[in-house]
Design a protein around this motif. Sequence first.
Motif, PDB file in Angstrom:
ATOM      1  N   SER A   1      10.737   0.543 -11.520  1.00  0.00           N
ATOM      2  CA  SER A   1       9.261   0.618 -11.960  1.00  0.00           C
ATOM      3  C   SER A   1       8.650   1.525 -10.803  1.00  0.00           C
ATOM      4  CB  SER A   1       8.497  -0.682 -11.894  1.00  0.00           C
ATOM      5  OG  SER A   1       9.083  -1.692 -13.081  1.00  0.00           O
ATOM      6  N   ASN A   2       7.647   2.188 -11.271  1.00  0.00           N
ATOM      7  CA  ASN A   2       6.772   2.855 -10.352  1.00  0.00           C
ATOM      8  C   ASN A   2       5.495   2.245 -10.053  1.00  0.00           C
ATOM      9  OD1 ASN A   2       8.657   5.083  -9.886  1.00  0.00           O
ATOM     10  ND2 ASN A   2       8.025   5.836 -11.740  1.00  0.00           N
ATOM     11  N   ASP A   3       4.638   2.032  -8.895  1.00  0.00           N
ATOM     12  CA  ASP A   3       3.688   1.351  -8.884  1.00  0.00           C
ATOM     13  C   ASP A   3       2.550   2.278  -7.686  1.00  0.00           C
ATOM     14  OD1 ASP A   3       5.393   0.004  -7.006  1.00  0.00           O
ATOM     15  OD2 ASP A   3       3.890  -0.950  -6.303  1.00  0.00           O
ATOM     16  N   PHE A   4       1.443   1.867  -7.949  1.00  0.00           N
ATOM     17  CA  PHE A   4       0.360   2.463  -6.926  1.00  0.00           C
ATOM     18  C   PHE A   4       0.010   1.390  -6.431  1.00  0.00           C
ATOM     19  CE2 PHE A   4      -4.237   3.375  -6.138  1.00  0.00           C
ATOM     20  CZ  PHE A   4      -4.143   4.221  -5.760  1.00  0.00           C
ATOM     21  N   ASN A   5      -0.163   1.541  -4.906  1.00  0.00           N
ATOM     22  CA  ASN A   5      -0.436   0.468  -3.813  1.00  0.00           C
ATOM     23  C   ASN A   5      -1.492   1.101  -2.883  1.00  0.00           C
ATOM     24  OD1 ASN A   5       1.999  -1.295  -3.899  1.00  0.00           O
ATOM     25  ND2 ASN A   5       2.904   0.760  -4.047  1.00  0.00           N
ATOM     26  N   VAL A   6      -2.458   0.182  -2.571  1.00  0.00           N
ATOM     27  CA  VAL A   6      -3.255   0.394  -1.530  1.00  0.00           C
ATOM     28  C   VAL A   6      -3.244  -0.943  -0.594  1.00  0.00           C
ATOM     29  CG1 VAL A   6      -5.863   0.613  -0.999  1.00  0.00           C
ATOM     30  CG2 VAL A   6      -4.945   1.633  -3.081  1.00  0.00           C
ATOM     31  N   MET A   7      -3.315  -0.596   0.642  1.00  0.00           N
ATOM     32  CA  MET A   7      -3.389  -1.554   1.696  1.00  0.00           C
ATOM     33  C   MET A   7      -4.549  -1.389   2.722  1.00  0.00           C
ATOM     34  SD  MET A   7       0.607  -2.212   2.659  1.00  0.00           S
ATOM     35  CE  MET A   7       1.177  -0.640   3.085  1.00  0.00           C
ATOM     36  N   THR A   8      -5.360  -2.337   3.294  1.00  0.00           N
ATOM     37  CA  THR A   8      -6.556  -2.362   3.771  1.00  0.00           C
ATOM     38  C   THR A   8      -6.114  -3.278   5.056  1.00  0.00           C
ATOM     39  OG1 THR A   8      -7.826  -3.429   2.434  1.00  0.00           O
ATOM     40  CG2 THR A   8      -7.969  -1.302   2.135  1.00  0.00           C
ATOM     41  N   ARG A   9      -6.609  -2.942   6.183  1.00  0.00           N
ATOM     42  CA  ARG A   9      -6.531  -3.903   7.384  1.00  0.00           C
ATOM     43  C   ARG A   9      -7.626  -4.838   7.250  1.00  0.00           C
ATOM     44  NH1 ARG A   9      -1.975  -4.162  10.130  1.00  0.00           N
ATOM     45  NH2 ARG A   9      -1.921  -1.931  10.122  1.00  0.00           N
ATOM     46  N   HIS A  10      -7.475  -6.118   7.120  1.00  0.00           N
ATOM     47  CA  HIS A  10      -8.095  -7.129   6.858  1.00  0.00           C
ATOM     48  C   HIS A  10      -9.219  -7.345   7.864  1.00  0.00           C
ATOM     49  CE1 HIS A  10      -9.631 -11.170   5.100  1.00  0.00           C
ATOM     50  NE2 HIS A  10      -9.819 -11.468   6.192  1.00  0.00           N
ATOM     51  N   GLY A  11     -10.552  -7.425   7.464  1.00  0.00           N
ATOM     52  CA  GLY A  11     -11.687  -7.645   8.497  1.00  0.00           C
ATOM     53  C   GLY A  11     -12.141  -6.191   9.093  1.00  0.00           C
ATOM     54  N   HIS A  12     -11.654  -5.004   8.631  1.00  0.00           N
ATOM     55  CA  HIS A  12     -11.959  -3.990   8.943  1.00  0.00           C
ATOM     56  C   HIS A  12     -12.365  -2.791   7.718  1.00  0.00           C
ATOM     57  CE1 HIS A  12     -10.791  -4.367  13.471  1.00  0.00           C
ATOM     58  NE2 HIS A  12      -9.708  -5.009  12.753  1.00  0.00           N
ATOM     59  N   TRP A  13     -11.444  -2.793   6.837  1.00  0.00           N
ATOM     60  CA  TRP A  13     -11.654  -2.135   5.601  1.00  0.00           C
ATOM     61  C   TRP A  13     -11.337  -3.121   4.352  1.00  0.00           C
ATOM     62  CZ3 TRP A  13     -13.411   2.459   6.574  1.00  0.00           C
ATOM     63  CH2 TRP A  13     -13.086   3.048   7.908  1.00  0.00           C
ATOM     64  N   ARG A  14     -12.148  -2.531   3.372  1.00  0.00           N
ATOM     65  CA  ARG A  14     -11.890  -3.261   1.952  1.00  0.00           C
ATOM     66  C   ARG A  14     -11.737  -2.199   0.912  1.00  0.00           C
ATOM     67  NH1 ARG A  14     -15.884  -3.934  -1.515  1.00  0.00           N
ATOM     68  NH2 ARG A  14     -17.409  -3.633   0.060  1.00  0.00           N
ATOM     69  N   ALA A  15     -10.997  -2.317  -0.094  1.00  0.00           N
ATOM     70  CA  ALA A  15     -10.640  -1.216  -1.067  1.00  0.00           C
ATOM     71  C   ALA A  15     -11.173  -2.140  -2.484  1.00  0.00           C
ATOM     72  CB  ALA A  15      -9.284  -1.207  -1.104  1.00  0.00           C
ATOM     73  N   ASP A  16     -12.021  -1.067  -3.110  1.00  0.00           N
ATOM     74  CA  ASP A  16     -12.230  -1.645  -4.511  1.00  0.00           C
ATOM     75  C   ASP A  16     -11.836  -0.341  -5.376  1.00  0.00           C
ATOM     76  OD1 ASP A  16     -14.167  -2.164  -6.632  1.00  0.00           O
ATOM     77  OD2 ASP A  16     -15.339  -0.597  -6.240  1.00  0.00           O
TER      78      ASP A  16
END
Length: 190
Positions: A109-124
Amino acid sequence: MKNVRRFSRVSLPATPWKNGGGTTQEIASWPPGAGLDGFGWRASIATIAASGPFSVFAGVDRSIMLLEGDGVRLFTHDGRVEHRLDVPHRPFAFSGDDAIDCTLLGGASNDFNVMTRHGHWRADMQVLDHASAIESAPHGVLLALRGAWRLNDEACAEGEGLHWADAAQAWRAVPEGEDARLVAVRIVSA
């Protein structure tokens, strides 16, 4: 447009995972050139080719979305996480602190991933099927999942996208066909 870069899925280099279970194509990370221990945020596309554990990323919030393939079952052995990632284009958020295991539900499977450093960045992360105004954000990623899109003055075919960093940017996303779909990720300070 300042600090906006184009990318295409077919031209992103693939890096093998340490455990041999797949590969990752990094779209962008912040700050530029940051390694896996030093990023503030990171967006990538992964190919999951074998069942096995996900890497633990302590202090990181993660979102994953199936792009193609049969998908995977994501779970923790203590039962706190149990999720079938088997419907394309439906984001699933989880903590990078969790020891997630995955089982293939068929082939790779192929997937799209977003990771953000907790407390610094947030992804919507939003999946769009129609013309939309995307609010300004200092960082982000846009990827045409199906069909072609006009992103402000930029044309993006299926599998192409834009990412930007350290420059507030708003977008007008307009599909160029009836079945078009786009993922829009706004990354803001937490």
